[in-house]
Design a protein around this motif. Structure first.
Motif, PDB file in Angstrom:
ATOM      1  N   GLY A  80      -9.242   4.733  14.131  1.00  0.00           N
ATOM      2  CA  GLY A  80      -8.855   5.660  15.194  1.00  0.00           C
ATOM      3  C   GLY A  80      -7.362   5.856  15.290  1.00  0.00           C
ATOM      4  N   GLY A  81      -6.814   5.568  16.474  1.00  0.00           N
ATOM      5  CA  GLY A  81      -5.401   5.798  16.753  1.00  0.00           C
ATOM      6  C   GLY A  81      -4.440   4.970  15.923  1.00  0.00           C
ATOM      7  N   GLY A  82      -4.925   3.946  15.224  1.00  0.00           N
ATOM      8  CA  GLY A  82      -4.067   3.132  14.362  1.00  0.00           C
ATOM      9  C   GLY A  82      -4.255   3.404  12.883  1.00  0.00           C
ATOM     10  N   ALA A  83      -5.043   4.425  12.550  1.00  0.00           N
ATOM     11  CA  ALA A  83      -5.401   4.678  11.154  1.00  0.00           C
ATOM     12  C   ALA A  83      -4.265   5.277  10.326  1.00  0.00           C
ATOM     13  CB  ALA A  83      -6.628   5.583  11.085  1.00  0.00           C
ATOM     14  N   HIS A  84      -3.159   5.617  10.953  1.00  0.00           N
ATOM     15  CA  HIS A  84      -2.021   6.161  10.202  1.00  0.00           C
ATOM     16  C   HIS A  84      -1.126   5.049   9.640  1.00  0.00           C
ATOM     17  CE1 HIS A  84      -0.486   5.359  14.194  1.00  0.00           C
ATOM     18  NE2 HIS A  84       0.742   5.380  13.701  1.00  0.00           N
ATOM     19  N   VAL A  85      -1.463   3.792   9.957  1.00  0.00           N
ATOM     20  CA  VAL A  85      -0.708   2.636   9.474  1.00  0.00           C
ATOM     21  C   VAL A  85      -1.580   1.893   8.466  1.00  0.00           C
ATOM     22  CG1 VAL A  85       0.397   0.448  10.110  1.00  0.00           C
ATOM     23  CG2 VAL A  85       0.538   2.435  11.651  1.00  0.00           C
ATOM     24  N   ALA A  86      -1.005   1.624   7.304  1.00  0.00           N
ATOM     25  CA  ALA A  86      -1.732   0.893   6.259  1.00  0.00           C
ATOM     26  C   ALA A  86      -1.584  -0.603   6.468  1.00  0.00           C
ATOM     27  CB  ALA A  86      -1.184   1.270   4.879  1.00  0.00           C
ATOM     28  N   ASN A  87      -2.524  -1.316   5.918  1.00  0.00           N
ATOM     29  CA  ASN A  87      -2.475  -2.770   5.819  1.00  0.00           C
ATOM     30  C   ASN A  87      -2.683  -3.067   4.340  1.00  0.00           C
ATOM     31  OD1 ASN A  87      -4.532  -5.393   5.835  1.00  0.00           O
ATOM     32  ND2 ASN A  87      -2.774  -5.598   7.177  1.00  0.00           N
ATOM     33  N   ALA A  88      -2.202  -4.197   3.879  1.00  0.00           N
ATOM     34  CA  ALA A  88      -2.358  -4.534   2.469  1.00  0.00           C
ATOM     35  C   ALA A  88      -2.491  -6.033   2.296  1.00  0.00           C
ATOM     36  CB  ALA A  88      -1.159  -4.027   1.654  1.00  0.00           C
ATOM     37  N   LEU A 110       2.988   0.593  -1.715  1.00  0.00           N
ATOM     38  CA  LEU A 110       3.724   1.511  -0.851  1.00  0.00           C
ATOM     39  C   LEU A 110       3.559   2.949  -1.334  1.00  0.00           C
ATOM     40  CD1 LEU A 110       6.952  -0.622  -0.319  1.00  0.00           C
ATOM     41  CD2 LEU A 110       5.148  -0.189   1.369  1.00  0.00           C
ATOM     42  N   ASP A 111       3.633   3.150  -2.651  1.00  0.00           N
ATOM     43  CA  ASP A 111       3.402   4.485  -3.223  1.00  0.00           C
ATOM     44  C   ASP A 111       1.989   4.969  -2.906  1.00  0.00           C
ATOM     45  OD1 ASP A 111       5.961   4.493  -4.319  1.00  0.00           O
ATOM     46  OD2 ASP A 111       5.276   3.949  -6.338  1.00  0.00           O
ATOM     47  N   LEU A 112       1.013   4.086  -3.106  1.00  0.00           N
ATOM     48  CA  LEU A 112      -0.385   4.434  -2.858  1.00  0.00           C
ATOM     49  C   LEU A 112      -0.604   4.763  -1.384  1.00  0.00           C
ATOM     50  CD1 LEU A 112      -3.200   4.641  -4.188  1.00  0.00           C
ATOM     51  CD2 LEU A 112      -3.495   2.198  -3.711  1.00  0.00           C
ATOM     52  N   ALA A 113       0.010   4.000  -0.504  1.00  0.00           N
ATOM     53  CA  ALA A 113      -0.115   4.258   0.934  1.00  0.00           C
ATOM     54  C   ALA A 113       0.463   5.624   1.297  1.00  0.00           C
ATOM     55  CB  ALA A 113       0.573   3.148   1.733  1.00  0.00           C
ATOM     56  N   ARG A 114       1.614   5.953   0.731  1.00  0.00           N
ATOM     57  CA  ARG A 114       2.202   7.281   0.984  1.00  0.00           C
ATOM     58  C   ARG A 114       1.254   8.373   0.510  1.00  0.00           C
ATOM     59  NH1 ARG A 114       6.553   4.728  -1.365  1.00  0.00           N
ATOM     60  NH2 ARG A 114       8.067   3.997   0.153  1.00  0.00           N
ATOM     61  N   GLU A 115       0.692   8.202  -0.690  1.00  0.00           N
ATOM     62  CA  GLU A 115      -0.225   9.203  -1.244  1.00  0.00           C
ATOM     63  C   GLU A 115      -1.468   9.367  -0.381  1.00  0.00           C
ATOM     64  OE1 GLU A 115      -1.087   8.410  -5.343  1.00  0.00           O
ATOM     65  OE2 GLU A 115       1.043   8.348  -5.858  1.00  0.00           O
ATOM     66  N   TYR A 118      -0.505   7.561   4.812  1.00  0.00           N
ATOM     67  CA  TYR A 118      -0.075   6.585   5.813  1.00  0.00           C
ATOM     68  C   TYR A 118       1.406   6.795   6.123  1.00  0.00           C
ATOM     69  CZ  TYR A 118      -4.423   4.033   4.910  1.00  0.00           C
ATOM     70  OH  TYR A 118      -5.733   3.668   4.780  1.00  0.00           O
ATOM     71  N   LEU A 119       1.809   6.465   7.336  1.00  0.00           N
ATOM     72  CA  LEU A 119       3.199   6.624   7.774  1.00  0.00           C
ATOM     73  C   LEU A 119       3.959   5.304   7.800  1.00  0.00           C
ATOM     74  CD1 LEU A 119       2.652   9.153  10.705  1.00  0.00           C
ATOM     75  CD2 LEU A 119       3.147   9.619   8.282  1.00  0.00           C
ATOM     76  N   ALA A 120       3.230   4.207   7.789  1.00  0.00           N
ATOM     77  CA  ALA A 120       3.846   2.887   7.849  1.00  0.00           C
ATOM     78  C   ALA A 120       2.894   1.882   7.215  1.00  0.00           C
ATOM     79  CB  ALA A 120       4.134   2.494   9.298  1.00  0.00           C
ATOM     80  N   MET A 121       3.395   0.668   6.994  1.00  0.00           N
ATOM     81  CA  MET A 121       2.554  -0.430   6.529  1.00  0.00           C
ATOM     82  C   MET A 121       2.841  -1.635   7.400  1.00  0.00           C
ATOM     83  SD  MET A 121       1.977  -2.085   2.738  1.00  0.00           S
ATOM     84  CE  MET A 121       1.222  -0.590   2.079  1.00  0.00           C
ATOM     85  N   GLN A 122       1.780  -2.359   7.731  1.00  0.00           N
ATOM     86  CA  GLN A 122       1.900  -3.536   8.580  1.00  0.00           C
ATOM     87  C   GLN A 122       1.093  -4.677   7.987  1.00  0.00           C
ATOM     88  OE1 GLN A 122       1.493  -2.955  12.831  1.00  0.00           O
ATOM     89  NE2 GLN A 122       0.169  -4.751  12.955  1.00  0.00           N
ATOM     90  N   PHE A 123       1.720  -5.840   7.918  1.00  0.00           N
ATOM     91  CA  PHE A 123       1.026  -7.066   7.535  1.00  0.00           C
ATOM     92  C   PHE A 123       0.776  -7.832   8.824  1.00  0.00           C
ATOM     93  CE2 PHE A 123       3.883  -6.846   3.558  1.00  0.00           C
ATOM     94  CZ  PHE A 123       3.050  -5.928   2.957  1.00  0.00           C
TER      95      PHE A 123
END
Length: 169
Positions: A80-88, A110-115, A118-123
Motif C-alpha cells: 500500500g502506502g509504503g510500496a514506493h520504498v524497496a527492501n533488499a 539499487l539499479d533494479l529498484a530504480r527500474e 521505487y523511490l528509496a530503499m530501506q533495510f
C-alpha cells in the motif's frame, strides 16, 4: 535491468531451477551461523529456498567465472502506502567475502529498484554487530535512521541491536 547484466567482471542474473544447490550452499552456512539473518538457525533447505525465491521478491544472483558468489532480492518494503520504498537482502558465499561481491550486489539492487519505480530503499533489520555490512551500506549512501535495542539474539554476543538504514534512489 536486463535479465542479465555485467558489472565489474560479474554477471547479475535471475536464478534458474538448476541454481538451487548453489543458492543453498550460500545460504546454509549463514543461516546456521545465526549472526546476520533473522531466520531460524535450523531452517531447512526447501523452506529457505521458498523464502528467498518467493514470488513477491525479485531475485538476482551474482556469478563470476561460472560460479554463483552471491544472491540478493528486492521487494516492496511495505504494501500500500509504503510500496514506493524497496527492501533488499543480500548473502555472499563465505569463500567470496572481501572480493566486492556485496558492493556489486548493492549497486545492482539499487539499479533494479530504480527500474521497478521505487523511490528509496530501506533495510529494516541490519544486525549492529555486522560491522562490515553497516560500513558498506553507509559507504553506499545509506544512513542509520533508527536503532532497535536488543532485538536480535546473536549466538556469541547475546542480545544486540538492529539498525534501520535508508537512502533515496
Amino acid at each position: 535491468m536486463a535479465a542479465r547484466q555485467a558489472i565489474d567482471g560479474a554477471v547479475i542474473r535471475p536464478p534458474l531451477p538448476g541454481d538451487h544447490d548453489a543458492i543453498w550452499s550460500i545460504l546454509e552456512p549463514v543461516i546456521r551461523a545465526g549472526e546476520t539473518l533473522a531466520v531460524p538457525r535450523d531452517l531447512g533447505r526447501e523452506d529457505a529456498l521458498a523464502l528467498w525465491l518467493s514470488p513477491e521478491r525479485t531475485v538476482r544472483l551474482l556469478e563470476e567465472d561460472g560460479a554463483v558468489l552471491g544472491i540478493f532480492y528486492i521487494r516492496a518494503n511495505q504494501p500500500g502506502g509504503g510500496a514506493h520504498v524497496a527492501n533488499a537482502g543480500y548473502v555472499t558465499a563465505s569463500h567470496a567475502r572481501g572480493r566486492g561481491v556485496a558492493r556489486r550486489m548493492c549497486v545492482a539492487s539499487l539499479d533494479l529498484a530504480r527500474e521497478h519505480g521505487y523511490l528509496a530503499m530501506q533495510f529494516n533489520f541490519v544486525i549492529s554487530t555486522n560491522q562490515r555490512a553497516v560500513a558498506l551500506w553507509q559507504g553506499m549512501g545509506f544512513t542509520i535512521v533508527g536503532r532497535l535495542p536488543q532485538v536480535f539474539v546473536h549466538p556469541n554476543e547475546g542480545l544486540v541491536d538492529a539498525l534501520v538504514m535508508h537512502r533515496f534512489l
